[in-house]
Design an enzyme around this catalytic site. Structure first.
Site, PDB file in Angstrom:
ATOM      1  N   HIS A 287      41.639  44.738  50.249  1.00 40.73           N
ATOM      2  CA  HIS A 287      41.246  43.779  49.230  1.00 40.73           C
ATOM      3  C   HIS A 287      40.002  44.376  48.390  1.00 40.73           C
ATOM      4  O   HIS A 287      39.106  44.204  49.103  1.00 40.73           O
ATOM      5  CB  HIS A 287      41.602  42.574  49.275  1.00 40.73           C
ATOM      6  N   CYS A 288      40.127  44.853  47.334  1.00 41.64           N
ATOM      7  CA  CYS A 288      38.778  45.329  46.601  1.00 41.64           C
ATOM      8  C   CYS A 288      38.314  44.396  45.581  1.00 41.64           C
ATOM      9  O   CYS A 288      38.967  44.006  44.718  1.00 41.64           O
ATOM     10  CB  CYS A 288      39.169  47.035  46.029  1.00 41.64           C
ATOM     11  N   VAL A 289      37.160  43.998  46.138  1.00 40.20           N
ATOM     12  CA  VAL A 289      36.589  42.851  45.074  1.00 40.20           C
ATOM     13  C   VAL A 289      36.296  43.546  43.810  1.00 40.20           C
ATOM     14  O   VAL A 289      36.232  42.517  42.844  1.00 40.20           O
ATOM     15  CB  VAL A 289      35.250  42.219  45.902  1.00 40.20           C
TER      16      VAL A 289
ATOM     17  N   ASN B  39      39.424  42.979  42.030  1.00 41.31           N
ATOM     18  CA  ASN B  39      40.111  41.878  42.252  1.00 41.31           C
ATOM     19  C   ASN B  39      41.565  42.040  42.442  1.00 41.31           C
ATOM     20  O   ASN B  39      42.569  41.693  41.938  1.00 41.31           O
ATOM     21  CB  ASN B  39      39.732  40.936  41.103  1.00 41.31           C
TER      22      ASN B  39
END
Length: 353
Positions: free
Chosen positions: A176-178, A181
């Protein structure tokens, strides 16, 4: 004032990103850098615990909003930097020409386009339709038949994972890439790589333009002359810092592609490597319920062999003679990663259209 604040926040975020990505590498073990990383993680955990508590009080809506702070903040910072570049740096370039203007504006548009595509594309939500064409099967080592997600209550195909942030399971889950999002998975890995490459292009090309804009100016006078020189000098420094971090992170993902693993699978293979290091991983013949590997354990003073899938005892001391057990001594030599088809084929699979 706003630009100075953005620059300070950018520098702080770049240092924090460096600590999180590389602070636990063997080169920094037992150093102040690792201690800073651990402190940063501890502070982050405390903050996230507070977020989750407040999120529960607000019926689960707060965290969804806060998750967009990073990508929205990223777009805002980039937009301000573009505006400052066009206002101060571009006029310093002598006769930029149509081609250079095209490449500058194209690089800017590419940033926005890749961010939108990466943030809003489907990572690979599991449906009955896409499962029919999904190419990966369980290897009975880190992925197994008949696994069900305890949250979604749906079958978990090989290389999939449930994301606690998105609260969904995704095919070929990477992470999951912040920054966007969004999860990175089967269908949008290509957009994630485009996002990284467009940032490398922006930082590299932008830094090069800033360097040439400052070439006629004495470097000693950059911080003491007009505002354009100061802005361009700051851009050059920021581009030099961020392009290193972004390039290293991109090459890290290229290495994962070379190895035929995802970010999520790297942890699973690390667990297998740990079992091999302990000398407790065995290959069995014949297989039991389609399981080809077992872990040796001790129960009441006797050796038993348990399932990697659910830790059930598959072989007792009383029936061990019915099986051929071969100790796995090396992950590289004794195990085969069925998902590794060579770098080029792995890359084509990940950049699925």
């Amino acid at each position: 004032m706003l630009f100075t604040l953005i620059v300070c926040l950018t520098i702080i975020s770049s240092l924090a990103t460096f600590l999180l990505l590389f602070g636990d590498s063997p080169s920094f073990r037992n150093t102040p850098i690792q201690k800073l990383r651990n402190s940063l993680l501890s502070i982050s955990r405390d903050i996230f615990q507070f977020y989750h508590w407040l999120d529960e009080k607000l019926n689960g809506q707060l965290l969804k909003i806060l998750n967009w702070l990073v990508p929205v903040g990223y777009v805002m910072v980039v937009t301000v930097c573009f505006q400052q570049f066009l206002t101060h740096t571009l006029p310093m370039l002598s006769s930029p020409g149509l081609f250079r203007l095209f490449t500058i504006y194209f690089s800017m548009v590419l940033i926005y386009a890749s961010t939108i595509l990466a943030a809003f594309s489907d990572p690979g939500r599991i449906t009955t339709i896409n499962l029919k064409s999904y190419p990966y099967t369980p290897n009975q080592l880190i992925f197994f038949d008949g696994k069900t997600c305890s949250t979604c209550h749906i079958a978990k195909p090989a290389r999939s994972k449930h994301c606690s942030v998105c609260n969904q399971c995704f095919l070929l889950y990477d992470h999951h890439c912040v920054w966007i999002n969004n999860c990175v998975g089967y269908y949008n890995y290509k957009w994630f790589m485009l996002f990284l490459i467009s940032n490398i292009n922006m930082l590299g090309y932008g830094g090069w333009l800033c360097y040439w804009a400052l070439t006629p100016v004495s470097w000693r006078k950059i911080t003491s002359t007009n505002n354009a020189n100061k802005v361009t000098g700051i851009f050059l420094i920021l581009c030099s810092i961020f392009i290193v971090i972004t390039t290293l992170f991109t090459f890290l993902h290229l290495r994962y592609i070379y190895l035929g693993v995802t970010t999520n699978e790297l942890d699973k293979w690390s667990e297998i490597d740990h079992l091999v290091g302990l000398g407790v991983l065995y290959q069995i013949e014949p297989s039991i319920a389609n399981e080809n590997y077992v872990e040796r354990a001790i129960l009441d003073g006797n050796a038993v062999y348990i399932s990697l899938k659910d830790e059930r005892i598959l072989i007792y001391n009383s029936n061990v003679k019915n099986f051929k057990l071969q100790l796995i001594q090396s992950v590289e030599d004794d195990l085969v990663n069925i998902y590794d088809h060579g770098f080029w084929n792995n890359l084509i699979e990940r950049l699925k259209w």
